[in-house]
Design a protein around this motif. Structure first.
Motif, mmCIF file in Angstrom:
data_model
loop_
_atom_site.group_PDB
_atom_site.id
_atom_site.type_symbol
_atom_site.label_atom_id
_atom_site.label_comp_id
_atom_site.label_asym_id
_atom_site.label_seq_id
_atom_site.Cartn_x
_atom_site.Cartn_y
_atom_site.Cartn_z
ATOM 1 N N THR A 124 -31.622 50.423 56.656
ATOM 2 C CA THR A 124 -31.919 51.685 57.322
ATOM 3 C C THR A 124 -33.295 52.234 56.958
ATOM 4 O OG1 THR A 124 -30.872 52.989 55.563
ATOM 5 C CG2 THR A 124 -29.470 52.277 57.400
ATOM 6 N N GLY A 125 -33.995 51.573 56.037
ATOM 7 C CA GLY A 125 -35.298 52.053 55.619
ATOM 8 C C GLY A 125 -36.430 51.480 56.455
ATOM 9 N N LYS A 126 -37.644 51.625 55.940
ATOM 10 C CA LYS A 126 -38.840 51.151 56.633
ATOM 11 C C LYS A 126 -39.696 50.283 55.721
ATOM 12 C CE LYS A 126 -38.407 53.174 60.682
ATOM 13 N NZ LYS A 126 -38.332 52.373 61.936
ATOM 14 N N ALA A 127 -39.030 49.518 54.864
ATOM 15 C CA ALA A 127 -39.759 48.712 53.898
ATOM 16 C C ALA A 127 -39.206 47.302 53.847
ATOM 17 C CB ALA A 127 -39.689 49.353 52.510
ATOM 18 N N VAL A 128 -40.057 46.364 53.419
ATOM 19 C CA VAL A 128 -39.666 44.982 53.151
ATOM 20 C C VAL A 128 -40.346 44.561 51.847
ATOM 21 C CG1 VAL A 128 -39.452 44.428 55.608
ATOM 22 C CG2 VAL A 128 -41.601 43.965 54.420
ATOM 23 N N ALA A 129 -39.842 43.511 51.226
ATOM 24 C CA ALA A 129 -40.444 42.971 50.009
ATOM 25 C C ALA A 129 -40.975 41.569 50.296
ATOM 26 C CB ALA A 129 -39.430 42.935 48.872
ATOM 27 N N LEU A 130 -42.274 41.381 50.106
ATOM 28 C CA LEU A 130 -42.878 40.054 50.175
ATOM 29 C C LEU A 130 -42.890 39.494 48.755
ATOM 30 C CD1 LEU A 130 -45.929 40.708 52.545
ATOM 31 C CD2 LEU A 130 -43.575 40.070 53.146
ATOM 32 N N THR A 131 -42.183 38.394 48.537
ATOM 33 C CA THR A 131 -42.067 37.808 47.202
ATOM 34 C C THR A 131 -42.747 36.449 47.185
ATOM 35 O OG1 THR A 131 -39.920 36.738 47.619
ATOM 36 C CG2 THR A 131 -39.891 39.027 46.880
#
Length: 267
Positions: free
Chosen positions: A78-85
């Motif tokens: 539901t947020g507006k973020a992603v994690a690039l790992t």
């Protein structure tokens, strides 16, 4: 400098830096079993070999919310973020270029470092943290940890943790198994014993370690990414360097921000 110009310059630099470089990617083990909860045991005292670097104190990370799964594949949808790992291994010039490109776009990433790479490039541990990114554990030698005897698998985790502690003052929050997307029950339990209560997996595999080219990497990521996604990428591959500006631009156009894994899970 415009976005397209930055991408062209970075692609050219990557091609030169990677001439003759070896592939350092992680293979996915399809059908790997999901772990069950295991009791957390205190980490043993560390013995560290190799060059000594005086650690610089890092701020304490934000506490994680209660109830997170033992193995994390994504954050809130539901947020507006992603994690690039990024799997941390390979040419240091490539790593520095990728970090710089992320920072120019206002993005933060999570780097899961291989211990042998930290022995060879100790300065990059501080470079990651000083850029506002996260640094974690991706085993000592990047072998097939799921197939190892228990003692050898545990050593793969703790030896990399020792390097992180020596270089940064702490072992990092995240552990990711080598050559597997999901940890086995045994590996997850060993990680907890070493001080990692959560295994960091992912729900988007860029497949950049197969070197399909920048456009294929960009398309694979942007076709699959969703709010809360954890994306698997790698240092050491020219296509990843060339694809990153377009990936970040595509995320921005969708209203998504690339943040550290801790920020993804605590916002």
């Amino acid at each position: 400098m415009t976005f397209l110009h930055r991408r062209t310059v970075l692609r050219a630099a990557a091609g030169g830096a990677l001439a003759g470089a070896a592939t350092v990617g992680c293979g996915r083990h399809e059908g790997s079993p999901r772990p069950t909860e295991a009791a957390r045991v205190a980490s043993p005292s560390a013995q560290v070999t190799g060059p000594s670097v005086r650690p610089k104190a890092s701020p304490s990370p934000a506490p994680l919310p209660a109830g997170l799964p033992a193995q994390i594949e994504h954050g809130s949808r539901t947020g507006k973020a992603v994690a690039l790992t990024f799997h941390g291994q390979g040419d240091p010039k490539i790593a520095t270029g990728l970090l710089g490109e992320a920072e120019r776009a206002g993005a933060k990433v999570t780097v899961l470092a291989v211990g042998q790479w930290l022995d060879e490039q100790p300065q990059l541990a501080r470079r990651v943290l000083d850029g506002g990114h996260e640094l974690g554990n991706h085993t000592m030698r990047h072998l097939d940890i799921s197939a190892m005897p228990e003692s050898a698998a545990y050593a793969e985790i703790t030896q990399c943790a020792d390097r992180l502690r020596r270089l940064t003052g702490g072992i990092g929050r995240w552990f990711r198994p080598s050559r597997a997307r999901l940890a086995t029950d045994r590996v997850a339990a060993l990680a907890r014993r070493a001080g990692y209560p959560h295994v960091l997996s992912y729900d988007v595999d860029s497949l950049d370690f197969t070197d399909p080219g920048a456009e294929a990497v960009r398309r694979t990521v942007l076709d699959a990414v969703r709010p809360g996604s954890v994306v698997s990428l790698h240092f050491g591959h020219a296509g990843t360097v060339a694809a990153l500006p377009a990936i970040l631009d595509g995320l921005h156009r969708r209203g998504l921000r690339a943040v550290t894994t801790t920020e993804l899970l605590t916002r």
